[in-house]
Design a protein around this motif. Sequence first.
Motif, PDB file in Angstrom:
ATOM      1  N   THR A 140      -3.480   0.433  23.933  1.00 49.52           N
ATOM      2  CA  THR A 140      -3.505   1.119  22.668  1.00 49.52           C
ATOM      3  C   THR A 140      -2.253   2.238  23.116  1.00 49.52           C
ATOM      4  OG1 THR A 140      -5.800   1.406  23.005  1.00 49.52           O
ATOM      5  CG2 THR A 140      -4.796   2.827  21.447  1.00 49.52           C
ATOM      6  N   LEU A 141      -1.932   2.787  24.491  1.00 44.99           N
ATOM      7  CA  LEU A 141      -0.990   3.588  24.534  1.00 44.99           C
ATOM      8  C   LEU A 141       0.364   2.967  24.190  1.00 44.99           C
ATOM      9  CD1 LEU A 141      -1.420   5.137  28.228  1.00 44.99           C
ATOM     10  CD2 LEU A 141      -0.964   6.246  25.761  1.00 44.99           C
ATOM     11  N   GLY A 142       0.754   1.355  24.417  1.00 44.95           N
ATOM     12  CA  GLY A 142       1.817   0.803  24.018  1.00 44.95           C
ATOM     13  C   GLY A 142       1.939   0.801  22.573  1.00 44.95           C
ATOM     14  N   VAL A 143       1.090   0.325  21.997  1.00 38.48           N
ATOM     15  CA  VAL A 143       1.169   0.661  20.161  1.00 38.48           C
ATOM     16  C   VAL A 143       1.626   2.059  19.796  1.00 38.48           C
ATOM     17  CG1 VAL A 143      -0.017   0.614  18.303  1.00 38.48           C
ATOM     18  CG2 VAL A 143      -0.607  -1.409  20.095  1.00 38.48           C
ATOM     19  N   MET A 144       0.997   3.017  20.586  1.00 37.48           N
ATOM     20  CA  MET A 144       1.339   4.426  20.231  1.00 37.48           C
ATOM     21  C   MET A 144       2.836   4.600  20.554  1.00 37.48           C
ATOM     22  SD  MET A 144      -1.945   6.596  20.291  1.00 37.48           S
ATOM     23  CE  MET A 144      -2.125   6.650  21.883  1.00 37.48           C
ATOM     24  N   LEU A 145       3.017   4.376  21.678  1.00 34.67           N
ATOM     25  CA  LEU A 145       4.521   5.087  22.155  1.00 34.67           C
ATOM     26  C   LEU A 145       5.631   4.282  22.117  1.00 34.67           C
ATOM     27  CD1 LEU A 145       3.101   6.429  25.787  1.00 34.67           C
ATOM     28  CD2 LEU A 145       3.572   7.476  23.487  1.00 34.67           C
ATOM     29  N   SER A 146       5.477   2.767  22.015  1.00 34.96           N
ATOM     30  CA  SER A 146       6.813   1.996  22.003  1.00 34.96           C
ATOM     31  C   SER A 146       7.322   1.882  20.777  1.00 34.96           C
ATOM     32  CB  SER A 146       6.108   0.385  22.597  1.00 34.96           C
ATOM     33  OG  SER A 146       6.509  -0.327  21.356  1.00 34.96           O
ATOM     34  N   ARG A 147       8.589   1.839  20.636  1.00 35.28           N
ATOM     35  CA  ARG A 147       9.446   2.008  19.423  1.00 35.28           C
ATOM     36  C   ARG A 147       9.984   0.502  19.104  1.00 35.28           C
ATOM     37  NH1 ARG A 147      12.358   6.132  21.134  1.00 35.28           N
ATOM     38  NH2 ARG A 147      10.838   6.091  22.871  1.00 35.28           N
ATOM     39  N   ASN A 148       9.972  -0.419  20.027  1.00 36.51           N
ATOM     40  CA  ASN A 148      10.329  -1.642  20.221  1.00 36.51           C
ATOM     41  C   ASN A 148       9.436  -2.504  19.370  1.00 36.51           C
ATOM     42  OD1 ASN A 148      11.537  -4.252  20.565  1.00 36.51           O
ATOM     43  ND2 ASN A 148      12.394  -3.571  22.463  1.00 36.51           N
ATOM     44  N   ILE A 149       9.684  -3.276  18.599  1.00 36.12           N
ATOM     45  CA  ILE A 149       8.627  -4.019  17.465  1.00 36.12           C
ATOM     46  C   ILE A 149       7.995  -5.072  18.574  1.00 36.12           C
ATOM     47  CG2 ILE A 149      10.393  -5.409  16.534  1.00 36.12           C
ATOM     48  CD1 ILE A 149       7.227  -4.432  14.849  1.00 36.12           C
ATOM     49  N   ILE A 150       8.718  -5.403  19.463  1.00 42.40           N
ATOM     50  CA  ILE A 150       8.288  -6.725  20.119  1.00 42.40           C
ATOM     51  C   ILE A 150       7.215  -6.267  21.171  1.00 42.40           C
ATOM     52  CG2 ILE A 150       9.052  -8.450  21.787  1.00 42.40           C
ATOM     53  CD1 ILE A 150      11.521  -9.074  19.993  1.00 42.40           C
ATOM     54  N   VAL A 151       7.694  -5.289  21.979  1.00 39.29           N
ATOM     55  CA  VAL A 151       6.770  -4.541  22.805  1.00 39.29           C
ATOM     56  C   VAL A 151       5.412  -4.232  22.103  1.00 39.29           C
ATOM     57  CG1 VAL A 151       6.522  -2.762  24.402  1.00 39.29           C
ATOM     58  CG2 VAL A 151       8.371  -3.814  24.343  1.00 39.29           C
ATOM     59  N   LEU A 152       5.482  -3.708  20.816  1.00 39.90           N
ATOM     60  CA  LEU A 152       4.428  -3.548  19.990  1.00 39.90           C
ATOM     61  C   LEU A 152       3.414  -4.302  19.976  1.00 39.90           C
ATOM     62  CD1 LEU A 152       4.598  -0.872  17.251  1.00 39.90           C
ATOM     63  CD2 LEU A 152       3.166  -2.466  17.120  1.00 39.90           C
ATOM     64  N   LEU A 153       4.115  -5.540  19.404  1.00 37.25           N
ATOM     65  CA  LEU A 153       3.392  -6.873  19.167  1.00 37.25           C
ATOM     66  C   LEU A 153       2.611  -7.163  20.599  1.00 37.25           C
ATOM     67  CD1 LEU A 153       5.302  -9.164  16.901  1.00 37.25           C
ATOM     68  CD2 LEU A 153       3.092  -8.312  16.492  1.00 37.25           C
ATOM     69  N   MET A 154       3.175  -7.180  21.632  1.00 35.26           N
ATOM     70  CA  MET A 154       2.835  -7.613  22.934  1.00 35.26           C
ATOM     71  C   MET A 154       1.539  -6.740  23.384  1.00 35.26           C
ATOM     72  SD  MET A 154       5.626  -9.171  25.422  1.00 35.26           S
ATOM     73  CE  MET A 154       6.513  -7.814  25.224  1.00 35.26           C
ATOM     74  N   SER A 155       1.587  -5.375  22.863  1.00 38.37           N
ATOM     75  CA  SER A 155       0.522  -4.585  23.184  1.00 38.37           C
ATOM     76  C   SER A 155      -0.670  -4.871  22.540  1.00 38.37           C
ATOM     77  CB  SER A 155       0.989  -2.947  23.059  1.00 38.37           C
ATOM     78  OG  SER A 155       2.098  -2.677  23.509  1.00 38.37           O
ATOM     79  N   VAL A 156      -0.473  -5.209  21.102  1.00 40.14           N
ATOM     80  CA  VAL A 156      -1.701  -5.879  20.445  1.00 40.14           C
ATOM     81  C   VAL A 156      -2.414  -7.083  21.055  1.00 40.14           C
ATOM     82  CG1 VAL A 156      -2.551  -6.917  18.084  1.00 40.14           C
ATOM     83  CG2 VAL A 156      -0.850  -4.892  18.282  1.00 40.14           C
ATOM     84  N   GLU A 157      -1.335  -7.790  21.632  1.00 39.17           N
ATOM     85  CA  GLU A 157      -2.053  -9.252  22.467  1.00 39.17           C
ATOM     86  C   GLU A 157      -2.730  -8.522  23.599  1.00 39.17           C
ATOM     87  OE1 GLU A 157      -0.993 -12.450  21.774  1.00 39.17           O
ATOM     88  OE2 GLU A 157      -0.071 -11.871  19.706  1.00 39.17           O
ATOM     89  N   LEU A 158      -2.221  -7.648  24.302  1.00 40.19           N
ATOM     90  CA  LEU A 158      -2.881  -7.179  25.443  1.00 40.19           C
ATOM     91  C   LEU A 158      -4.263  -6.590  25.134  1.00 40.19           C
ATOM     92  CD1 LEU A 158      -2.567  -6.778  28.424  1.00 40.19           C
ATOM     93  CD2 LEU A 158      -1.964  -4.219  27.873  1.00 40.19           C
ATOM     94  N   MET A 159      -4.294  -5.765  24.019  1.00 41.57           N
ATOM     95  CA  MET A 159      -5.783  -5.139  23.520  1.00 41.57           C
ATOM     96  C   MET A 159      -6.657  -6.469  23.425  1.00 41.57           C
ATOM     97  SD  MET A 159      -4.022  -2.623  21.111  1.00 41.57           S
ATOM     98  CE  MET A 159      -5.591  -1.532  20.597  1.00 41.57           C
ATOM     99  N   LEU A 160      -6.201  -7.531  22.761  1.00 46.33           N
ATOM    100  CA  LEU A 160      -7.157  -8.611  22.265  1.00 46.33           C
ATOM    101  C   LEU A 160      -7.464  -9.283  23.758  1.00 46.33           C
ATOM    102  CD1 LEU A 160      -5.285 -10.399  19.522  1.00 46.33           C
ATOM    103  CD2 LEU A 160      -7.476  -9.691  19.537  1.00 46.33           C
ATOM    104  N   ASN A 161      -6.567  -9.295  24.695  1.00 49.83           N
ATOM    105  CA  ASN A 161      -7.113  -9.988  26.025  1.00 49.83           C
ATOM    106  C   ASN A 161      -8.033  -9.042  26.640  1.00 49.83           C
ATOM    107  OD1 ASN A 161      -5.770 -12.440  26.765  1.00 49.83           O
ATOM    108  ND2 ASN A 161      -3.791 -11.409  26.621  1.00 49.83           N
ATOM    109  N   SER A 162      -7.906  -7.925  26.487  1.00 47.08           N
ATOM    110  CA  SER A 162      -8.885  -7.078  27.397  1.00 47.08           C
ATOM    111  C   SER A 162     -10.212  -7.239  26.613  1.00 47.08           C
ATOM    112  CB  SER A 162      -8.395  -5.635  27.250  1.00 47.08           C
ATOM    113  OG  SER A 162      -8.623  -5.113  25.851  1.00 47.08           O
ATOM    114  N   ALA A 163     -10.425  -7.247  25.264  1.00 43.45           N
ATOM    115  CA  ALA A 163     -11.690  -7.750  24.774  1.00 43.45           C
ATOM    116  C   ALA A 163     -12.152  -9.255  25.107  1.00 43.45           C
ATOM    117  CB  ALA A 163     -11.259  -7.722  23.132  1.00 43.45           C
TER     118      ALA A 163
END
Lengths: 100, 200
Positions: A19-42
């Motif tokens: 969630t922090l990555g989605v909120m803080l990152s301004r690089n679209i690729i890092v943002l997509l990877m943060s979403v993947e990380l959230m799916l993985n934690s679920a």
Amino acid sequence: MVNISAFLLVGAALFGIGTLGVMLSRNIIVLLMSVELMLNSANLVIVAFSRALNLMDGHAFVFLVLTVAAAEAAVGLAMVLTIYNNRRTVNVDKYSLLKW
Amino acid sequence: MTIDGVIFLVSTAVAVFGAVMMIAQKNAVASVLYFIMSLVAQAVLYVQLGALFISAILIIVYSGAILVLFLFVIMLLNLRGDEDLGKPSPPVSNLTKAFVAAGLIMEMGFIIKSSVFARPVPTGVMGSVATEFGSAEQVATLLFTRYLYPFELTSILLLAAIVGAVVIARKENAKELHKSGQRAAIQEKKSEMTVDEVTN
């Protein structure tokens, strides 16, 4: 044997980092990877409960979630390619074409 | 502390460290590599939970295919991490971030309180399970019996994703380029020039 709540804690921590990555990152690729990380934690939490209840059903769900994550990554990266061709930047703050 | 606990602590530390470094990196390639590190540590956690098939899938498909796709895109875009992304946009950020962060911290505190200090969660300490638990055979049996329809639906989802990705990522005038060769190529060069002028 490690207690199941320890695995739940790891899942919560990884979700928070995502969630922090989605909120803080301004690089679209890092943002997509943060979403993947959230799916993985679920996924981790689902597998932990699956183990605790001694039911295999969670593994089938995790399989489906992984498939959805793959589809999301493919379509998302295609959109990144297209928008990069038009805007020449990966900064999400510059992707405000539809902002009113 | 048992050997299980040591393995758990080490892989947890690596997973969290990799995730934090992923969002902290400026260079996108380093970011992807840290995420792969985090995923491998998570696969160890899956093995501890008895999900052998899922952990193999996580390494082979996830870090082997999906994250390599990310690397391909970074390579195609020729990102070097030297683009100045500037300050974050002011309108939404600070208050919303504070709210979400406070919510997450409260959530974490509740989990820690209920798991460490109070009674154990209802499921408690995990008992022993059958040796076939989490094997490919068991997962496949479930996928092809009880969850057959969702499984088939995911194949349609994947097909839609493939077609969608190809359609979205294709260049607008690829067809004309193929048909009328050089003329369309010249046109494309012109349109690229105008795009550059607009962005400048």
